[in-house]
Design a protein around this motif. Structure first.
Motif, PDB file in Angstrom:
ATOM      1  N   PHE A   1      -5.529  -2.521  -5.577  1.00 12.32           N
ATOM      2  CA  PHE A   1      -5.480  -1.053  -5.579  1.00 12.32           C
ATOM      3  C   PHE A   1      -6.419  -0.370  -6.556  1.00 12.32           C
ATOM      4  O   PHE A   1      -6.607   0.837  -6.481  1.00 12.32           O
ATOM      5  N   TRP A  42       0.838  -1.202   0.000  1.00 16.57           N
ATOM      6  CA  TRP A  42       0.000   0.000   0.000  1.00 16.57           C
ATOM      7  C   TRP A  42       0.871   1.250   0.000  1.00 16.57           C
ATOM      8  O   TRP A  42       0.535   2.263  -0.594  1.00 16.57           O
ATOM      9  N   HIS A  70      -5.322   4.700  -5.402  1.00 14.69           N
ATOM     10  CA  HIS A  70      -3.898   4.493  -5.162  1.00 14.69           C
ATOM     11  C   HIS A  70      -3.155   4.919  -6.439  1.00 14.69           C
ATOM     12  O   HIS A  70      -3.569   4.557  -7.530  1.00 14.69           O
ATOM     13  N   VAL A  71      -2.042   5.654  -6.257  1.00 13.22           N
ATOM     14  CA  VAL A  71      -1.364   6.198  -7.442  1.00 13.22           C
ATOM     15  C   VAL A  71      -0.826   5.106  -8.371  1.00 13.22           C
ATOM     16  O   VAL A  71      -0.582   5.377  -9.548  1.00 13.22           O
ATOM     17  N   MET A 125      -8.919   1.505  -3.846  1.00 17.49           N
ATOM     18  CA  MET A 125      -8.507   0.427  -2.967  1.00 17.49           C
ATOM     19  C   MET A 125      -9.618  -0.612  -2.880  1.00 17.49           C
ATOM     20  O   MET A 125     -10.790  -0.274  -2.923  1.00 17.49           O
ATOM     21  N   THR A 178       0.642   7.540  -0.930  1.00 13.72           N
ATOM     22  CA  THR A 178       0.249   6.868  -2.166  1.00 13.72           C
ATOM     23  C   THR A 178      -1.260   6.886  -2.374  1.00 13.72           C
ATOM     24  O   THR A 178      -1.726   6.589  -3.460  1.00 13.72           O
ATOM     25  N   MET A 234       6.813  12.200  -4.550  1.00 17.90           N
ATOM     26  CA  MET A 234       6.497  11.310  -3.432  1.00 17.90           C
ATOM     27  C   MET A 234       7.596  11.337  -2.354  1.00 17.90           C
ATOM     28  O   MET A 234       7.425  10.783  -1.265  1.00 17.90           O
ATOM     29  N   PHE A 272     -12.824   3.002   1.384  1.00 20.36           N
ATOM     30  CA  PHE A 272     -11.872   2.174   0.651  1.00 20.36           C
ATOM     31  C   PHE A 272     -12.134   2.219  -0.857  1.00 20.36           C
ATOM     32  O   PHE A 272     -11.216   2.427  -1.647  1.00 20.36           O
ATOM     33  N   ILE A 318      -2.697   4.803  10.229  1.00 17.02           N
ATOM     34  CA  ILE A 318      -2.261   3.779   9.265  1.00 17.02           C
ATOM     35  C   ILE A 318      -2.672   4.212   7.862  1.00 17.02           C
ATOM     36  O   ILE A 318      -1.918   4.079   6.904  1.00 17.02           O
ATOM     37  N   TYR A 319      -3.870   4.789   7.754  1.00 15.03           N
ATOM     38  CA  TYR A 319      -4.371   5.233   6.454  1.00 15.03           C
ATOM     39  C   TYR A 319      -3.849   6.626   6.108  1.00 15.03           C
ATOM     40  O   TYR A 319      -3.467   6.890   4.973  1.00 15.03           O
ATOM     41  N   LEU A 339      -0.341   7.342   4.350  1.00 17.66           N
ATOM     42  CA  LEU A 339      -0.013   6.851   3.012  1.00 17.66           C
ATOM     43  C   LEU A 339      -0.104   7.958   1.963  1.00 17.66           C
ATOM     44  O   LEU A 339      -1.186   8.335   1.540  1.00 17.66           O
ATOM     45  N   TRP A 356      -6.696   9.684   1.429  1.00 17.01           N
ATOM     46  CA  TRP A 356      -6.540   9.399   2.864  1.00 17.01           C
ATOM     47  C   TRP A 356      -5.507  10.311   3.512  1.00 17.01           C
ATOM     48  O   TRP A 356      -5.537  10.525   4.721  1.00 17.01           O
ATOM     49  N   ARG A 396      -5.986  -6.012  -8.417  1.00 23.51           N
ATOM     50  CA  ARG A 396      -7.018  -6.501  -7.493  1.00 23.51           C
ATOM     51  C   ARG A 396      -7.036  -5.691  -6.207  1.00 23.51           C
ATOM     52  O   ARG A 396      -8.088  -5.405  -5.651  1.00 23.51           O
TER      53      ARG A 396
END
Lengths: 255, 290
Positions: B220, A125, B281-282, B1, B131, A202, B276, B125-126, B129, B135, B218
């Motif tokens: 992302f 992730w 997601h990039v 996601m 990426t 990033m 979600f 946790i989220y 990110l 979030w 699957r």
């Protein structure tokens, strides 16, 4: 330990030349071949001969079409191999809850200790590049090891002590070396050809660099008098010319 | 996601469970004996049930103990530690109420802080990110915290607290949706920066690496589920916030409060599904998808 080292003694990585890559996928095949039977768990396939085949790959080749902004420029097709970039500031390492993911102090390679991996997937992730894949059979995270089991392997002939993808590339589009050494082949190539980072925004500081495609050569004029030659007719004549004019006079027919 | 049921159930119910434990620990309500037992059972069922659900998506749950080791860098590790600490301390506090009919305020307050910390670490946790730009914004922890505390207050039967906190949560939910919609565009990450080819012209994904699908797609890329995003937002907002707020504003009755709690849980499950499913997601950019 999932804290990143401040610096690494060497920065091993790849230079990938987008100008010479022909998109043959030989690096994909040799990567899968070597890594499914050496370091760590094998790279499984699901339904390889069935209706919906899929599997784990540490290296994948995409193809992109780039259309330049200039109106009469033609589009270019660029083959784009993508694997782990062994980032200096690797977000996949710091998120790992178990310490399975780590970056080596001696050479900067990012690895997964598979016996500590709980398969939570959070490192995948956190990676913007899609470099990590959770193996559907083994349930542990797989990623490029930079063929750590080849590059130091004294049982192999010296010319084979480089990553399988680099060794196999028939176009010589992949180069392996130490980016910490300014005199290395990869450092020189990066400097000469303007090697670039993927997603620099990033903040991952990738070690691997990509060499941009060179501009295409323009066809030279055949002769100094060429510009003086009568231009090729651009206006339609005869029946087609009449048809063009007649249709253009109809409503909505102008362009 | 990919909206995996395990993480939706985990974030929704453990959020509510730890929210309940927070208010019980603070001492806004100090039931004793059998009533206390009932309250703590519900709180623990939700908190522990959610945590157990989250282990279902692990590839190797038998190694889960190793996840307590990396608290220096990993929010997931910190969450595990905070959760276990909160559950142990609140068990002591609960035992005091159930068996001795005595609240130990200091134990309760420490447990409450740990419970709130658990929800915060979950949200981080989220949020951490980069990426997932949707979030990676401050409304994410604010939403998780306000929902946990609001829902927790609702389950502990604190009408005024629940009303105020759900009102705040509703506003933050709106901000999270609206601000989230432009986060990917604002992040500046495009197929051009992803490939480094953006300086040459317009980049288009021409051919994917394989004809079949893969783990990355699957996990992302979830474009199908976003088709009904707007309708689901209306349902989530109506059930999760508007209806409970309306029911709480009416004169109190147990039935109305229970109805409010049920509607709230259903609405938050829908909103968490969207959390979600809508998150881009990039890595999807490399495949010409979001």
């Amino acid at each position: 330990m999932t804290q990143l080292p401040q610096t690494t003694e060497r920065k091993l990585g790849l230079v990938i030349d987008l100008d010479t890559c022909v998109g043959c996928h030989a690096c994909v095949v040799s990567c899968k071949g070597w890594n499914t039977e050496n370091y760590g768990a094998p790279l499984s396939d699901q339904e390889p001969y069935g209706e919906d085949p899929s599997g784990t790959f540490l290296n994948r080749v995409h193809s992109y079409e780039v259309t330049p902004a200039e109106p009469d420029a033609t589009a270019k097709l660029i083959h784009f191999p993508k694997s782990c970039l062994h980032c200096e500031d690797a977000p996949c390492v710091t998120v790992c809850p178990t310490g399975a993911s780590y970056k080596r102090v001696e050479d900067g390679i990012v690895l997964v200790n598979e016996s500590d991996c709980i398969g939570c997937g959070l490192c995948a992730w956190a990676c913007p590049y899609g470099a990590r894949e959770l193996d559907a059979k083994e349930k542990v995270m797989k990623k490029c090891t930079l063929c750590v089991d080849r590059i130091y392997n004294e049982n192999l002939p010296e010319e084979d002590r480089e990553p399988a993808c680099v060794r196999t590339c028939p176009a010589n589009a992949r180069h392996f070396g130490d980016f910490a050494d300014p005199e290395s082949n990869v450092s020189k190539l990066t400097a000469e050809r303007g090697g670039m980072d993927l997603m620099p925004e990033m903040g991952t500081k990738p070690v691997n660099k990509y060499l941009p495609p060179r501009p295409r050569d323009a066809a030279p004029d055949m002769d100094v008098l060429t510009p003086l030659l009568k231009p090729v007719a651009t206006e339609a004549k005869g029946f087609v010319g009449w048809l063009d004019k007649a249709l253009s006079t109809l409503p909505g027919g102008k362009n | 996601m990919h909206p995996a049921p395990s993480v939706i159930i985990f974030t929704t119910f453990s959020g509510l469970g730890f929210g309940m434990l927070f208010w019980l620990g603070i001492g806004v309500h100090t039931p004793t004996g059998f009533t206390a037992f009932a309250y703590f059972t519900v709180a623990y069922l939700m908190a522990v049930g959610g945590l157990l659900a989250s282990t279902f998506h692990l590839g190797h749950p038998e190694r889960a103990l190793k996840a307590f080791t990396q608290w220096r860098s990993s929010w997931l590790s910190r969450e595990g530690i905070a959760a276990v600490a909160a559950l142990i301390v609140m068990a002591l506090y609960g035992a005091g109420l159930v068996f001795a009919a005595t609240p130990f305020p200091l134990v309760g307050i420490i447990g409450a802080i740990l419970a709130a910390l658990t929800v915060f670490t979950t949200s981080m946790i989220y949020t951490q990110l980069k990426t997932v730009p949707r979030w990676n914004q401050w409304p994410t922890p604010a939403l998780f915290m306000s929902l946990s505390l609001g829902g927790g207050a609702l389950f502990v039967g604190q009408v005024t607290l629940a009303f105020l906190l759900l009102l705040i949560a509703a506003v933050i939910q709106g901000i999270h949706w609206v601000a989230g919609d432009s986060r990917l565009a604002d992040s500046g990450t495009t197929l051009g920066t992803a490939t480094g080819l953006g300086t040459m012209g317009r980049v288009k994904a021409f051919e994917p690496p394989h004809t079949g699908t893969n783990y990355l797609l699957r996990e992302f890329v979830h474009e199908v589920g976003r088709k009904h995003a707007f309708k689901l937002r209306v349902i989530a907002f109506g059930l999760g916030y508007a209806l409970p707020l309306l029911l709480l504003a009416l004169p109190y009755s147990f039935l109305l409060a229970a109805l409010a709690a049920i509607a709230h849980v259903a609405g938050i499950l829908a909103s968490r599904w969207l959390f979600f499913a809508e998150a881009e997601h990039v890595v999807g950019l490399y495949y010409g998808k979001r």
